[in-house]
Design an enzyme around this catalytic site. Structure first.
Site, PDB file in Angstrom:
ATOM      1  N   CYS A  19     -10.448  -3.085  -5.052  1.00 58.72           N
ATOM      2  CA  CYS A  19      -9.440  -4.085  -5.436  1.00 58.72           C
ATOM      3  C   CYS A  19     -10.119  -5.307  -6.056  1.00 58.72           C
ATOM      4  O   CYS A  19      -9.615  -5.898  -7.009  1.00 58.72           O
ATOM      5  CB  CYS A  19      -8.594  -4.499  -4.235  1.00 58.72           C
ATOM      6  SG  CYS A  19      -7.436  -3.210  -3.739  1.00 58.72           S
ATOM      7  N   ASN A  59       0.839  -1.201   0.000  1.00 57.38           N
ATOM      8  CA  ASN A  59       0.000   0.000   0.000  1.00 57.38           C
ATOM      9  C   ASN A  59       0.871   1.247   0.000  1.00 57.38           C
ATOM     10  O   ASN A  59       1.880   1.327   0.705  1.00 57.38           O
ATOM     11  CB  ASN A  59      -1.024  -0.012   1.145  1.00 57.38           C
ATOM     12  CG  ASN A  59      -0.437  -0.158   2.519  1.00 57.38           C
ATOM     13  OD1 ASN A  59       0.593  -0.788   2.695  1.00 57.38           O
ATOM     14  ND2 ASN A  59      -1.089   0.423   3.506  1.00 57.38           N
ATOM     15  N   GLU A 117       0.479   5.186   0.446  1.00 58.87           N
ATOM     16  CA  GLU A 117      -0.418   6.277   0.855  1.00 58.87           C
ATOM     17  C   GLU A 117       0.148   7.633   0.431  1.00 58.87           C
ATOM     18  O   GLU A 117       1.298   7.745   0.012  1.00 58.87           O
ATOM     19  CB  GLU A 117      -0.636   6.210   2.376  1.00 58.87           C
ATOM     20  CG  GLU A 117      -1.310   4.905   2.779  1.00 58.87           C
ATOM     21  CD  GLU A 117      -1.572   4.795   4.276  1.00 58.87           C
ATOM     22  OE1 GLU A 117      -1.104   5.644   5.047  1.00 58.87           O
ATOM     23  OE2 GLU A 117      -2.258   3.828   4.661  1.00 58.87           O
ATOM     24  N   GLU A 149      -2.943  -4.528  -3.226  1.00 54.99           N
ATOM     25  CA  GLU A 149      -3.434  -5.423  -4.280  1.00 54.99           C
ATOM     26  C   GLU A 149      -3.458  -4.720  -5.627  1.00 54.99           C
ATOM     27  O   GLU A 149      -3.025  -5.258  -6.644  1.00 54.99           O
ATOM     28  CB  GLU A 149      -4.857  -5.910  -3.961  1.00 54.99           C
ATOM     29  CG  GLU A 149      -4.981  -6.783  -2.731  1.00 54.99           C
ATOM     30  CD  GLU A 149      -5.280  -6.000  -1.461  1.00 54.99           C
ATOM     31  OE1 GLU A 149      -4.735  -4.894  -1.306  1.00 54.99           O
ATOM     32  OE2 GLU A 149      -6.059  -6.502  -0.639  1.00 54.99           O
TER      33      GLU A 149
HETATM   34  N1  THU Z   1      -5.266  -1.534   2.327  1.00 54.78           N
HETATM   35  C1  THU Z   1      -4.675  -2.349   1.413  1.00 54.78           C
HETATM   36  O1  THU Z   1      -3.592  -2.049   0.910  1.00 54.78           O
HETATM   37  N2  THU Z   1      -5.316  -3.497   1.086  1.00 54.78           N
HETATM   38  C2  THU Z   1      -6.445  -3.963   1.689  1.00 54.78           C
HETATM   39  O2  THU Z   1      -6.906  -5.036   1.360  1.00 54.78           O
HETATM   40  C3  THU Z   1      -7.106  -3.141   2.713  1.00 54.78           C
HETATM   41  C4  THU Z   1      -6.546  -1.785   2.933  1.00 54.78           C
HETATM   42  C5  THU Z   1      -4.551  -0.322   2.726  1.00 54.78           C
HETATM   43  C6  THU Z   1      -5.157   0.982   2.303  1.00 54.78           C
HETATM   44  C7  THU Z   1      -4.582   1.923   3.337  1.00 54.78           C
HETATM   45  O3  THU Z   1      -3.284   2.322   2.929  1.00 54.78           O
HETATM   46  C8  THU Z   1      -4.452   1.071   4.583  1.00 54.78           C
HETATM   47  O4  THU Z   1      -4.479  -0.267   4.134  1.00 54.78           O
HETATM   48  C9  THU Z   1      -5.549   1.299   5.614  1.00 54.78           C
HETATM   49  O5  THU Z   1      -6.797   1.187   5.044  1.00 54.78           O
END
Ligand code: THU
Length: 162
Positions: free
Chosen positions: A115, A62, A64, A75
């Site tokens: 996703c 992830n 941000e 994902e």
């Molecule tokens: N996040 C993911 O990368 N994948 C998931 O399946 C759920 C959420 C990330 C998004 C954000 O950066 C952090 O987790 C909190 O929601």
């Protein structure tokens, strides 16, 4: 009135050690991918690893951003990288894991709707379902075969035409 029921299924294991070798190794790759998570805002690190038919592994984590909606889930980072770089090498499986220093995760993290929508399109493009392996260090492992076991009512492209 007609009542329709849709059955979705997944397999649960106690530990990634119960998986076959390729799935087990993919889980370790997902944990490795998570090290590159950029998550200063949520402090929630997510890693994804895709195994392609050729054996190649693709990583996502992830990412941000201070403008929050600009960030992207692990994902989709991995799936879009696949589309941009290896679209002719089908995705066989995807392992996803998450960690946070804030509390103990005891259940796997299931992918968000966006996703899943992207996953659906990858399956459609390659005409093959993808095995999803979700796990956390201190909890069960969930193995889900294909989008139809996660998002049965997804938006199909065929609805765009009469
Ligand atoms: N996040 C993911 O990368 N994948 C998931 O399946 C759920 C959420 C990330 C998004 C954000 O950066 C952090 O987790 C909190 O929601």
């Amino acid at each position: 009135m007609t009542n329709h029921e849709i059955k979705i299924a997944f397999d649960e294991y106690n530990s990634i050690k119960e998986l076959d070798k390729t799935d087990y190794e993919l889980c370790l790759e997902a944990a490795d991918a998570l090290k590159n998570s950029h998550s200063p805002y949520s402090k929630f690190r997510v890693g994804a690893a895709l195994r392609l038919q050729s054996g190649k592994i693709i990583y996502g984590s992830n990412q941000e951003n201070v403008a929050y909606p600009s960030g992207l889930c692990a994902e989709r980072v991995a799936l879009f990288y696949w589309g941009a770089n290896h679209p002719d090498d089908p995705v066989v499986s995807m392992a996803v894991t998450a960690q946070t220093d804030e509390f103990m995760l005891t259940k796997p993290v299931t992918s968000c709707g966006s996703c899943l929508q992207v996953l659906a399109e990858v399956e459609k493009k390659q005409n093959k379902p993808i095995k999803i392996i979700l796990y956390v260090q201190q909890g069960p492992v969930w193995v889900i075969n294909g989008i139809e076991n996660q998002l049965p009512f997804l938006f199909f492209e065929d609805r765009l035409n009469a």
